[in-house]
Design an enzyme around this catalytic site. Structure first.
Site, mmCIF file in Angstrom:
data_model
loop_
_atom_site.group_PDB
_atom_site.id
_atom_site.type_symbol
_atom_site.label_atom_id
_atom_site.label_comp_id
_atom_site.label_asym_id
_atom_site.label_seq_id
_atom_site.Cartn_x
_atom_site.Cartn_y
_atom_site.Cartn_z
ATOM 1 N N ALA A 79 66.682 7.204 37.413
ATOM 2 C CA ALA A 79 66.981 6.677 36.080
ATOM 3 C C ALA A 79 66.907 7.728 34.979
ATOM 4 O O ALA A 79 66.640 7.398 33.820
ATOM 5 C CB ALA A 79 66.030 5.528 35.770
ATOM 6 N N ASN A 111 58.878 7.031 39.324
ATOM 7 C CA ASN A 111 59.425 7.878 40.385
ATOM 8 C C ASN A 111 60.177 9.064 39.792
ATOM 9 O O ASN A 111 60.274 10.127 40.406
ATOM 10 C CB ASN A 111 60.362 7.065 41.285
ATOM 11 C CG ASN A 111 59.614 6.311 42.369
ATOM 12 O OD1 ASN A 111 58.831 6.891 43.117
ATOM 13 N ND2 ASN A 111 59.843 5.017 42.451
ATOM 14 N N HIS A 153 63.632 7.272 28.964
ATOM 15 C CA HIS A 153 63.074 8.522 29.478
ATOM 16 C C HIS A 153 63.629 9.690 28.664
ATOM 17 O O HIS A 153 64.843 9.894 28.616
ATOM 18 C CB HIS A 153 63.437 8.727 30.952
ATOM 19 C CG HIS A 153 62.954 7.633 31.857
ATOM 20 N ND1 HIS A 153 61.623 7.371 32.062
ATOM 21 C CD2 HIS A 153 63.644 6.737 32.611
ATOM 22 C CE1 HIS A 153 61.503 6.362 32.910
ATOM 23 N NE2 HIS A 153 62.714 5.962 33.255
#
Length: 273
Positions: free
Chosen positions: A127, A194, A224
């Protein structure tokens, strides 16, 4: 004619189900789904019926799935990913790992085992954006990698580290839940970051990559931000992820990243580093 790549998928949640449907409905000219397995058999049975109107794809254990597959895709959990990778590689299979955090404590073993068996191990970007640039910049030398992750407080429900140390119910402003290394982050947040493990593996290592995790009641997306400082470039990326409709703890882009990686495996022309 080119032989179809036989694919087995471990884990029939949001990611595993999405990948299974992609293989069956869109990649059938170059791959075939031969087996699925989940520790909750009813999930595998439901998925198999959606795909074939029967339970013929379901197998009873991991060993049977590996024996039938050329490529094993792990879409289960960080707690299981190393064992799945170890068994798949030892049996001569290719393997794609989604729960990358589960490999962090076994990196030396993974490299030795993969080298010994001439294996191919695939780890999707997930992601985040910027992994290609990080790998390239790392050749010249990277000084710093900082990941800042913002998620709604509900995304951390069930995370033991958070529930022990914080009360997020009724949170009105941003709360920093964690600041430390990627190695520590994946230990305390095995289902949430992750991407921290991916950054560590792609760049300067999990012990040098820095991570901040923030619970933010004002956000509706998993965000992010990545800062990379290197001799080649200063790089900043921000990815605002739409939540996966079946699992709000997972970003939709993570699933698409896995599909893109699978297409790279199947296609003769590879794009990106």
């Amino acid at each position: 004619m080119r032989r179809l790549l036989k694919i087995g998928i471990v884990g029939c949640g949001a990611i595993g189900s999405s990948l299974a449907k992609e293989v069956v409905f869109n990649l059938s000219s170059s791959a075939c789904l031969v087996a699925i397995f989940d520790i909750r058999p009813e999930k595998a049975q439901l998925l198999s019926r959606q795909l074939t109107k029967s339970t013929k794809l379901c197998v009873n254990n991991l060993d049977i799935l590996i024996k039938q597959s050329d490529l094993v895709i792990e879409a289960s959990s960080a707690g299981a990913s190393w064992e799945i990778a170890r068994k798949s590689i030892s049996a001569g299979c290719k393997v794609m790992i989604m729960s990358v955090g589960g490999l962090v404590e076994h990196l030396d073993e993974l490299f030795i085992l993969a080298t010994k068996n001439n294996a191919q191990v695939y780890i999707p970007s997930g992601a985040i954006s910027g992994v290609d640039a990080l790998k390239a910049a790392n050749i010249a030398g990277v000084k710093k990698v900082i990941l800042t992750t913002r998620k709604h407080p509900k995304a951390f429900s069930g995370v033991e580290y958070v529930e022990k140390n914080f009360k997020l119910a009724g949170l009105k402003k941003d709360k920093i839940l964690f600041s430390g290394t990627a190695a520590q982050a994946v230990k305390y947040f095995p289902q949430n970051v992750n991407v921290a493990a991916v950054l560590g593996l792609a760049g300067i290592g999990i012990h040098k990559t820095q991570v901040r995790i923030i619970a933010s009641p004002s956000v509706t997306k998993n965000i992010h931000e990545i800062l990379i400082e290197s001799k080649a470039a200063k790089i900043f990326t921000r990815t605002e992820n739409i939540l996966h409709p079946q699992n709000p703890k997972t970003s939709y882009l993570a699933v698409l990243s896995a599909i893109a990686t699978l297409k790279q495996i199947l296609q003769p022309i590879k794009i990106g580093t």
